[in-house]
Design a protein around this motif. Structure first.
Motif, mmCIF file in Angstrom:
data_model
loop_
_atom_site.group_PDB
_atom_site.id
_atom_site.type_symbol
_atom_site.label_atom_id
_atom_site.label_comp_id
_atom_site.label_asym_id
_atom_site.label_seq_id
_atom_site.Cartn_x
_atom_site.Cartn_y
_atom_site.Cartn_z
ATOM 1 N N GLY A 61 -1.049 3.422 -10.211
ATOM 2 C CA GLY A 61 -1.512 4.803 -10.089
ATOM 3 C C GLY A 61 -2.982 4.872 -9.747
ATOM 4 N N SER A 62 -3.825 4.319 -10.617
ATOM 5 C CA SER A 62 -5.276 4.300 -10.390
ATOM 6 C C SER A 62 -5.832 3.093 -11.137
ATOM 7 N N GLN A 63 -6.483 2.191 -10.381
ATOM 8 C CA GLN A 63 -6.981 0.972 -11.020
ATOM 9 C C GLN A 63 -8.159 0.405 -10.245
ATOM 10 N N THR A 64 -8.843 -0.580 -10.866
ATOM 11 C CA THR A 64 -9.985 -1.224 -10.217
ATOM 12 C C THR A 64 -9.506 -2.234 -9.181
ATOM 13 N N ALA A 65 -10.388 -2.558 -8.242
ATOM 14 C CA ALA A 65 -10.048 -3.525 -7.190
ATOM 15 C C ALA A 65 -9.750 -4.894 -7.787
ATOM 16 N N SER A 66 -10.567 -5.339 -8.756
ATOM 17 C CA SER A 66 -10.371 -6.666 -9.345
ATOM 18 C C SER A 66 -9.009 -6.759 -10.033
ATOM 19 N N TYR A 67 -8.606 -5.707 -10.746
ATOM 20 C CA TYR A 67 -7.302 -5.709 -11.421
ATOM 21 C C TYR A 67 -6.163 -5.812 -10.400
ATOM 22 N N ILE A 68 -6.233 -4.996 -9.338
ATOM 23 C CA ILE A 68 -5.175 -4.982 -8.320
ATOM 24 C C ILE A 68 -5.079 -6.340 -7.623
ATOM 25 N N ILE A 69 -6.229 -6.928 -7.293
ATOM 26 C CA ILE A 69 -6.244 -8.225 -6.608
ATOM 27 C C ILE A 69 -5.639 -9.313 -7.490
ATOM 28 N N LYS A 77 -8.253 -8.551 2.339
ATOM 29 C CA LYS A 77 -7.207 -7.582 2.685
ATOM 30 C C LYS A 77 -7.458 -6.238 1.983
ATOM 31 N N PHE A 78 -7.915 -6.305 0.736
ATOM 32 C CA PHE A 78 -8.226 -5.077 0.003
ATOM 33 C C PHE A 78 -9.349 -4.324 0.710
ATOM 34 N N LEU A 106 -7.997 -2.579 3.805
ATOM 35 C CA LEU A 106 -7.269 -1.349 3.484
ATOM 36 C C LEU A 106 -8.229 -0.195 3.212
ATOM 37 N N ALA A 107 -9.344 -0.504 2.525
ATOM 38 C CA ALA A 107 -10.350 0.529 2.260
ATOM 39 C C ALA A 107 -11.064 0.941 3.543
ATOM 40 N N GLN A 108 -11.382 -0.043 4.390
ATOM 41 C CA GLN A 108 -12.074 0.252 5.648
ATOM 42 C C GLN A 108 -11.230 1.139 6.554
ATOM 43 N N ASP A 109 -9.916 0.894 6.571
ATOM 44 C CA ASP A 109 -9.013 1.701 7.393
ATOM 45 C C ASP A 109 -8.499 2.942 6.668
ATOM 46 N N ARG A 110 -9.051 3.210 5.486
ATOM 47 C CA ARG A 110 -8.844 4.457 4.748
ATOM 48 C C ARG A 110 -7.449 4.638 4.170
ATOM 49 N N TYR A 111 -6.742 3.543 3.923
ATOM 50 C CA TYR A 111 -5.438 3.654 3.280
ATOM 51 C C TYR A 111 -5.563 3.717 1.762
ATOM 52 N N ILE A 112 -6.731 3.325 1.256
ATOM 53 C CA ILE A 112 -7.021 3.506 -0.166
ATOM 54 C C ILE A 112 -8.383 4.182 -0.283
#
Length: 506
Positions: free
Chosen positions: A115-123, A144-145, A148-154
């Motif tokens: 739902g909502s989490q930090t980048a380090s946790y998701i990675i 890759k993370f 995804l942020a650069q292309d605005r998917y997150i």
């Protein structure tokens, strides 16, 4: 809010978050905004249960809150449109899988689950779930993370905004919406191995799925698909580059794009495309696109300037969708009658049969059937008449109201989605024991194959599932698969209809 939408949202939330959260969501759906005390009283749940349910809804961005007018407490509101987007999560993951590969899809799937989490946790969570990995996998997931942020998917989750010491609302940090904090591989490795006790470097910076970017991609895919079906693949590719230029020069959801010069389009095509035929006949393709109202000519300077009219495109796609539904339900003659009335705007019954070239009796039956099903409306015009009694003469004109039809079809879509999800859940519940038995067998067989067991022994294990059970399981799987395919198709229809509604309000 409609009853069908409420039932659908209730079913989706119960399926993903359980009955307690569903009870709170149902209570919020019935009101515009509600304080915590009112929710506790009306649901009959305890305060901890309501607070936990609200926390879950807020974490997954399915609800929001605002400070009340008296500035004494908070009121909570359900975001029903976000609830419907839960059904699109598999499509989000599939799109990322197609564009970026398995690792990026694993990251997106984990973020959706959290739902909502930090980048380090998701990675780190994605790293733990990936089967094939080496010493470079962690660094690759970090890259890759970032992609995804650069292309605005997150997008970074909003932070609590305070005023006079009170937390008033959630607000986005516009300057850093897609900025990923620096994550050292050494820190990620230490966190993965459980070494060190220091706080992760990105603590407090949470991320969300940016559904708007996915919906932009879905919108563009629908437009390109429509162009390909109507014209050909070359025109679809031409439209693709037009949409790219539109995205660069215009706000994402504007009804009409800023002018795009033909020279700029040609340069973009020459740079990115190897399609010689499309480049050779680019001028002709632009003319055809203009004649089909996918684009409009804005000016003649610089070889011509064109605008993409998204509002008109989705209006036409909605008309096509409505006509296809009429064909499926009532036949091609009914669709022809509907098309005639739409083109004429207002028309009498006697004129319909002549214009649609349908026998009088059949035309009358189909016209009144369409009116009964709310695809047509009727307007009565009274004229003072002569006659002995001086009775007024009435004219009955049939017409079409797209906005009213779209609202009706959305209700039908919500009902169909609810029925599909309910039926699928029923089939799974009734055959739960058989499905679990099949899954256990599949797991055992997979382990046996890894150990190198003989085919005869494997077949003997598989025979524990009797032929009648196999037949039942096959039927259940086929029905569930068909229902899921139907859900995807209905959701695509909802997407087009809702997008048309939004554009028509601009």
């Amino acid at each position: 809010m409609s009853i069908q939408l409420g039932k659908l949202c209730s079913r989706i939330i119960e399926q993903h978050f359980g009955e307690v959260v569903r009870t709170v969501a149902d209570d919020l759906f019935a009101s515009i905004a509600k304080p915590l005390g009112h929710i506790i009283r009306s649901t009959g749940l305890t305060k901890p249960e309501v607070c936990k349910s609200l926390a879950i809804l807020l974490k997954f961005r399915l609800a929001t809150f605002v400070l009340n007018k008296a500035q004494t407490g908070y009121e909570y509101e359900l975001l029903h449109d976000r609830v419907l987007m839960i059904l699109r999560y598999p499509r989000y993951v599939h799109l990322i899988q197609t564009k970026y590969g398995h690792e990026s899809a694993a990251l997106m799937e984990e973020l959706i689950r959290a739902g909502s989490q930090t980048a380090s946790y998701i990675i780190l969570k994605s790293y733990a779930n990936i089967d094939a990995k080496d010493r470079n996998t962690l660094g690759m997931l970090r890259e890759k993370f970032g992609a995804l942020a650069q292309d605005r998917y997150i997008i970074r989750a909003p932070n609590l905004k305070s005023r006079d010491g009170e937390l008033t609302e959630l607000a986005y940090d516009d300057a850093n919406l897609f900025c990923v904090p620096e994550l050292e591989l050494r820190d990620l490795n230490e966190l993965h191995e459980g070494k060190g006790t220091r706080v992760p470097p990105d603590e407090g910076i949470n991320w969300l799925v940016n559904v708007e970017q996915f919906h932009l991609d879905f919108r563009d895919a629908i437009v390109m698909g429509a162009v390909e079906r109507m014209i050909d693949a070359n025109a679809g590719e031409c439209m693709k580059y037009l949409l790219e230029l539109m995205f660069e020069r215009t706000k994402p959801w504007e009804a009409v794009s800023n002018p795009i010069a033909l020279v700029d389009l040609r340069q973009r095509c020459e740079k990115k495309s190897q399609n010689v035929e499309m480049l050779r006949f680019l001028d002709q393709y632009m003319t055809v696109l203009e004649s089909n109202e996918f684009i409009s000519k804005y000016d003649n300077k610089g070889g011509g300037q064109f605008t993409v009219n998204a509002k008109k495109i989705f209006e036409q796609l909605t008309w096509s969708c409505i006509e296809n539904i009429i064909v499926e339900k009532y036949g091609s003659k009914a669709a022809r009658i509907f098309r005639v009335i739409r083109m004429k705007r207002f028309i009498e019954q006697e004129e319909i049969q002549k214009e649609a070239m349908v026998p009088a009796k059949e035309a009358k039956q189909l016209t009144y059937k369409l009116m009964e099903e709310n695809f047509l409306l009727i307007q009565t015009i009274r004229k003072p008449g002569g006659g002995s009694a001086g009775a007024p003469k009435s004219f009955f004109l049939f017409y079409v109201n797209q906005r009213q039809i779209v609202s009706m079809l959305l209700e039908s879509c919500y009902k169909a989605l609810y029925n599909s999800i309910t039926r699928s859940a029923h089939d799974k519940a009734v055959n739960k024991r058989l499905i679990e038995k099949s899954q256990r067998l599949d797991s055992i067989v997979e382990t046996m194959k890894e150990r190198g067991e003989s085919e005869a022994y494997i077949n003997e294990i598989l025979e524990t599932l009797t032929p009648p059970e196999q037949e039942i399981l096959k039927k259940v799987k086929l029905r569930v698969k068909s229902l899921y395919s139907a859900e995807i198709g209905i959701d695509e229809t909802i997407f087009i209809l809702k997008l048309n509604q939004e554009y028509q309000m601009k």
